[in-house]
Design a protein around this motif. Sequence first.
Motif, short mmCIF file in Angstrom:
data_model
loop_
_atom_site.label_atom_id
_atom_site.label_comp_id
_atom_site.label_asym_id
_atom_site.label_seq_id
_atom_site.Cartn_x
_atom_site.Cartn_y
_atom_site.Cartn_z
N ALA A 1 11.34 -10.14 -1.63
CA ALA A 1 11.49 -11.00 -2.81
C ALA A 1 11.39 -10.21 -4.11
N ASN A 2 11.83 -8.96 -4.06
CA ASN A 2 11.87 -8.09 -5.24
C ASN A 2 10.48 -7.81 -5.84
N GLN A 3 9.44 -8.08 -5.06
CA GLN A 3 8.07 -7.83 -5.53
C GLN A 3 7.82 -6.32 -5.67
N ASN A 4 7.12 -5.95 -6.75
CA ASN A 4 6.76 -4.55 -7.03
C ASN A 4 7.95 -3.68 -7.39
N ASN A 5 9.12 -4.29 -7.58
CA ASN A 5 10.28 -3.49 -7.99
C ASN A 5 10.05 -2.95 -9.40
N HIS A 6 10.40 -1.69 -9.62
CA HIS A 6 10.18 -0.98 -10.90
C HIS A 6 8.69 -0.85 -11.23
N LEU A 7 7.89 -0.77 -10.20
CA LEU A 7 6.45 -0.54 -10.40
C LEU A 7 6.24 0.86 -10.95
N THR B 1 8.75 7.43 -14.15
CA THR B 1 8.96 7.39 -12.69
C THR B 1 8.49 6.04 -12.17
N GLU B 2 9.37 5.37 -11.39
CA GLU B 2 9.09 4.03 -10.89
C GLU B 2 9.40 3.94 -9.39
N TRP B 3 8.80 2.95 -8.76
CA TRP B 3 9.17 2.57 -7.40
C TRP B 3 10.28 1.53 -7.48
N VAL B 4 11.38 1.79 -6.80
CA VAL B 4 12.48 0.82 -6.74
C VAL B 4 12.91 0.68 -5.27
N TYR B 5 13.51 -0.46 -4.94
CA TYR B 5 13.93 -0.70 -3.56
C TYR B 5 15.15 0.14 -3.20
N LYS B 6 15.16 0.60 -1.95
CA LYS B 6 16.24 1.46 -1.47
C LYS B 6 17.56 0.72 -1.34
N ALA C 1 0.81 -1.23 0.00
CA ALA C 1 0.00 0.00 0.00
C ALA C 1 0.84 1.27 0.00
N ASN C 2 1.91 1.29 0.79
CA ASN C 2 2.68 2.52 0.98
C ASN C 2 4.12 2.42 0.47
N HIS C 3 4.46 1.29 -0.13
CA HIS C 3 5.79 1.09 -0.74
C HIS C 3 6.91 1.28 0.27
N VAL C 4 6.73 0.70 1.46
CA VAL C 4 7.78 0.78 2.47
C VAL C 4 9.05 0.11 1.95
N GLY C 5 10.19 0.71 2.24
CA GLY C 5 11.48 0.20 1.76
C GLY C 5 11.78 0.58 0.32
N MET C 6 10.95 1.43 -0.28
CA MET C 6 11.12 1.80 -1.68
C MET C 6 11.24 3.31 -1.83
#
Length: 242
Positions: free
Chosen positions: A143-149, A129-134, A49-54
């Motif tokens: 598990a790399n889920q939602n990376n580059h969303l 613009t994408e969400w990527v892990y920090k 929901a909030n892309h924690v860690g991204m």
Amino acid sequence: MILWILIISTALLFLSFMLMKNSWLRTLLSAIFLIILLSAIALIQNNDANHVGMKKVTTESTQVIYSASPSPQLKLLLHQDIGTAGKHNVVIYKTSEKGKATHTKADYDIHNKVVSTSDNVAQMKVRRTEWVYKSDFYSTLFANQNNHLLVSQTNTFSLPKGWYNLTTKQAKELGKQAKAMQNPSAAQKAAMGQAIQAQVAAAMQKNPSMSKADQQQLVKQITAKYQQQAMAKLINQIQAKY
């Protein structure tokens, strides 16, 4: 990794609660495993929901594009609306001069806009613009889920002079009417011939020593100019109609 934490903490909570005798150790372990279980669930929900860690990352790229028209003389960028509101569309173009036509992805988070440019080539600039892990830790944890969303993407098409931006419906109508232009009437041929002769005569007055080869080249240039003007007029009529 977070799923394994969720599974293991659930199993340990069950085992500690069901198999251990009632004691302070059972209570302590059950509380610890319950906290781990709830924390794992909360992290999964917050990641979704909030892309924690991204974090949001924006990239830009530019590429030369080519006309979607099969005719090398006609420079066309085509677009087709998505849905009935007309707020979103896909744009059709080529990535190489002799390649097949391609189109932008149909997505409500992708926006296309067309601008004019003084450059000699048509280009597409992509701002994404994408969400990527920090960090690798968060990537491994989830598990790399939602990376580059995708958050949003804007495709800006810069068209030089002589290019036209048409809908697929307008392009279809243009194809029909362009075929009729290839077979002009006798009166149209005569009018064009007179206009070309008049311009050649004017050029001969300025340069009486013009060779026959130069005259033939001039005729080709004037003819191409008239054809371009006729095509531009036809396209304007179609755009006004549809």
